[in-house]
Design a protein around this motif. Structure first.
Motif, PDB file in Angstrom:
ATOM      1  N   UNK A   1     -14.221   8.585  81.864  1.00  0.00           N
ATOM      2  CA  UNK A   1     -13.880   8.920  80.499  1.00  0.00           C
ATOM      3  C   UNK A   1     -12.433   9.393  80.442  1.00  0.00           C
ATOM      4  N   UNK A   2     -11.682   8.919  79.451  1.00  0.00           N
ATOM      5  CA  UNK A   2     -10.333   9.436  79.248  1.00  0.00           C
ATOM      6  C   UNK A   2     -10.299  10.346  78.024  1.00  0.00           C
ATOM      7  N   UNK A   3     -10.870   9.855  76.937  1.00  0.00           N
ATOM      8  CA  UNK A   3     -10.849  10.665  75.716  1.00  0.00           C
ATOM      9  C   UNK A   3     -12.033  10.267  74.847  1.00  0.00           C
ATOM     10  N   UNK A   4     -12.092  10.793  73.637  1.00  0.00           N
ATOM     11  CA  UNK A   4     -13.260  10.588  72.786  1.00  0.00           C
ATOM     12  C   UNK A   4     -13.754   9.140  72.764  1.00  0.00           C
TER      13      UNK A   4
ATOM     14  N   UNK B   1      -5.776   7.428  86.797  1.00  0.00           N
ATOM     15  CA  UNK B   1      -6.826   7.955  85.926  1.00  0.00           C
ATOM     16  C   UNK B   1      -6.490   9.379  85.482  1.00  0.00           C
TER      17      UNK B   1
ATOM     18  N   UNK C   1      -5.759  11.007  81.752  1.00  0.00           N
ATOM     19  CA  UNK C   1      -6.464  12.134  81.124  1.00  0.00           C
ATOM     20  C   UNK C   1      -5.443  13.176  80.666  1.00  0.00           C
ATOM     21  N   UNK C   2      -4.427  13.401  81.498  1.00  0.00           N
ATOM     22  CA  UNK C   2      -3.400  14.389  81.138  1.00  0.00           C
ATOM     23  C   UNK C   2      -2.641  13.945  79.896  1.00  0.00           C
TER      24      UNK C   2
ATOM     25  N   UNK D   1      -5.040  14.294  76.831  1.00  0.00           N
ATOM     26  CA  UNK D   1      -5.367  15.670  76.433  1.00  0.00           C
ATOM     27  C   UNK D   1      -4.166  16.381  75.819  1.00  0.00           C
ATOM     28  N   UNK D   2      -2.994  16.144  76.377  1.00  0.00           N
ATOM     29  CA  UNK D   2      -1.799  16.778  75.811  1.00  0.00           C
ATOM     30  C   UNK D   2      -1.520  16.232  74.409  1.00  0.00           C
TER      31      UNK D   2
ATOM     32  N   UNK E   1      -4.063  17.555  71.988  1.00  0.00           N
ATOM     33  CA  UNK E   1      -3.881  18.989  71.732  1.00  0.00           C
ATOM     34  C   UNK E   1      -2.697  19.231  70.804  1.00  0.00           C
TER      35      UNK E   1
ATOM     36  N   UNK F   1      -1.155  16.940  68.687  1.00  0.00           N
ATOM     37  CA  UNK F   1      -1.328  16.331  67.353  1.00  0.00           C
ATOM     38  C   UNK F   1      -2.776  16.522  66.930  1.00  0.00           C
TER      39      UNK F   1
ATOM     40  N   UNK G   1      -7.017  14.840  67.493  1.00  0.00           N
ATOM     41  CA  UNK G   1      -7.832  13.998  68.374  1.00  0.00           C
ATOM     42  C   UNK G   1      -7.748  12.532  67.977  1.00  0.00           C
TER      43      UNK G   1
ATOM     44  N   UNK H   1     -18.573  12.218  68.453  1.00  0.00           N
ATOM     45  CA  UNK H   1     -17.290  12.526  69.085  1.00  0.00           C
ATOM     46  C   UNK H   1     -17.027  11.847  70.437  1.00  0.00           C
ATOM     47  N   UNK H   2     -17.542  12.387  71.522  1.00  0.00           N
ATOM     48  CA  UNK H   2     -17.248  11.782  72.821  1.00  0.00           C
ATOM     49  C   UNK H   2     -18.217  10.633  73.062  1.00  0.00           C
TER      50      UNK H   2
END
Lengths: 230, 275
Positions: A55-58, A75, A79-80, A83-84, A87, A89, A91, A211-212
């Motif tokens: 998983x990377x994001x939603x 990978x 994810x970094x 997530x940045x 956070x 802007x 989701x 969501x996810x």
């Protein structure tokens, strides 16, 4: 002072590409299919702990083939990045397209500048919102080449054969169990063996989830979906 | 030299903390006290900043309930009637925020991202103790702002998968972390809510009883504390109530909260209890 001997850029790129391709072709393959409720990712992976799909994001998933430490690095970078961005802007602003471009840039740079190219191919998939927009699947090669794929994608050792097989057998809007069976057949198309749930790593981006959307399918559920339950 | 290189790689790779990443890669986004701090000679004016008032958490048979009123108060003014104070941290835990609303919500958001980031990178969840500890560190980073009147003091509660029970933690402004056994409340109406819980809370309550006790305590807090909002029958605004059990983080529907609130108020009107 000894002169460094001259290699033409053309030859150098060719050698690097051949090197990377060789590494990738040794690995097992991954199949991605657009299905009725989202996107299905099926990997041949006997390990239950070292993942090829994650998983990377939603709404975004990642898959990698080739050298584990290299795609694992990519990978985590993904994810970094996600997530940045989410956070700072919101989701909804995290997209597969931006991520795929970042991967493409990174792999392209490594390919031209480093002595050893990454022996990986990665795939970034984003499942569409329920309201009619399209799924997105990006396939990024070891040299940064980026392609967007529709309906199905394959990468790894037998990618060409698998793609040919899927071209003939893929159908729109398959339910999960049929799509999974098709995916497993595709993975074994060049081999004379059957894959059981223990040899598979399977995950879906499930549009019906909140969501996810990313969901792994555990081995027990797999055998049920494959119809091999004893 | 070479050693340093691989050691750096090792540290860098082995770090699955989002807040560390943010501080390193995007320090301008990090909610640091230095950024939030007004010049020293000019003290903050906490009465101008919306404050969340009462949140509480209590244990019941299936796990924990978290609840909060919906009002934010700035000085003697109502800053918002519909603020949410209970946030889902991940599938098995939640944060209730009290104190300066802005920094508290930012902290909750950072905490959520932290837990999700860890989960995705490591492929596994943090332990409940690990989560509680991390939140404590975040509160400690806010200490400077807290000394200027912008304190954030959340409640953290969750379901401990290993122990198979619900657990809850309270904090002080220095990040000190204290596990509470049965219930706790935080914010300006917390003392009244705690008094109420002290009399009403019982071991192994079922969900319905626990919900009733939760709302009794919030109504008491709203009754006694000017900063805390009670159930707003005119606008249809009711306290937020969440349950955290083995099967995850769940909402208690507004309709159900409304029904229980109305029952409590009707009972009080009838018997004169709680007057």
């Amino acid at each position: 002072m000894p002169l460094p001997y001259y290699v033409s850029p053309e030859q150098m790129m060719k050698d690097k590409a051949e090197y990377a391709r060789k590494g990738i072709s040794r690995g097992r393959s991954i199949v991605t299919l657009e299905i009725r409720d989202g996107i299905l990712l099926v990997a041949e992976n006997p390990s239950t702990l070292l993942h090829k799909i994650s998983e990377i994001y939603d709404r975004i998933a990642f898959a990698g083939v080739g050298k584990y430490n290299e795609f694992e690095n990519l990978r985590i970078a993904g994810i970094r990045h996600a997530d940045i961005k989410g956070y700072s802007y919101s989701r909804g602003d995290v997209t597969a397209k931006a991520l795929a471009n970042a991967y493409s840039q990174a792999l392209g740079n490594i390919f031209t500048q480093d002595i050893k190219p990454f022996e990986v191919e990665v795939l970034v998939a984003e499942v569409a919102e329920a309201n009619g927009s399209r799924n997105e699947i990006y396939h990024i090669l070891y040299d940064g080449t980026i392609e967007d794929e529709h309906n199905y994608a394959a990468m790894g050792g037998q990618a060409d054969e698998i793609r040919r097989f899927l071209k003939d057998h893929y159908r729109d809007a398959l339910p999960l169990d049929e799509a999974l069976q098709l995916g497993v057949r595709a993975l074994t198309v060049t081999q004379n063996k059957t894959l059981s749930e223990r040899d598979l790593e399977v995950a879906v981006l499930d549009r019906t989830k909140e969501r996810r959307k990313f969901r792994r399918i555990p081995p027990e559920a797999l055998s049920q979906l494959l119809g091999t339950q004893r | 030299m070479n050693d340093e290189h691989w050691q750096h790689q090792f540290r860098e790779y082995g770090n699955s903390s989002f807040s560390d990443l943010l501080r390193r890669d995007s320090p301008h986004l990090f909610p640091s006290p230095a950024a939030a701090r007004p010049p020293l000679e000019q003290p903050a004016a906490p009465e101008l900043v919306p404050h969340g008032t009462t949140v509480l958490a209590l244990r019941y048979r299936d796990g924990v309930i978290m609840a909060g009123d919906r009002q934010a108060t700035a000085g003697y003014q109502v800053a918002s009637r519909r603020i949410e104070k209970i946030f889902k941290a991940d599938d098995l835990s939640g944060v209730g925020i009290a104190g300066a609303a802005g920094p508290a919500m930012e902290m909750a958001k950072l905490f959520q991202t932290e837990l999700e980031h860890y989960e995705k990178v490591e492929g596994d969840n943090l332990s409940l103790d690990g989560k509680a500890n991390k939140l404590g560190q975040m509160i400690r980073m806010n200490l400077q702002a807290a000394m200027m009147g912008l304190a954030v003091v959340p409640i953290f509660a969750g379901f401990d998968e290993k122990a198979g029970v619900g657990r809850l933690f309270k904090y002080d402004i220095t990040g000190g972390r204290y596990e509470e056994k049965d219930y706790d409340a935080q914010g300006s109406g917390s003392k009244d809510a705690r008094d109420s819980l002290k009399k009403l809370w019982k071991r192994d309550m079922g969900r319905d009883d626990a919900l009733r006790v939760t709302l009794e305590a919030l109504i008491d807090a709203a009754d006694e504390d000017v900063g805390t909002g009670g159930p707003d029958l005119v606008r249809g605004i009711y306290p937020t109530v969440k349950t955290i059990t083995r099967s995850g983080f769940g909402d208690v529907a507004d309709d159900e909260v409304k029904r229980v609130c109305e029952a409590i108020l009707a009972d009080r009107a009838r018997t004169g209890n709680g007057g």
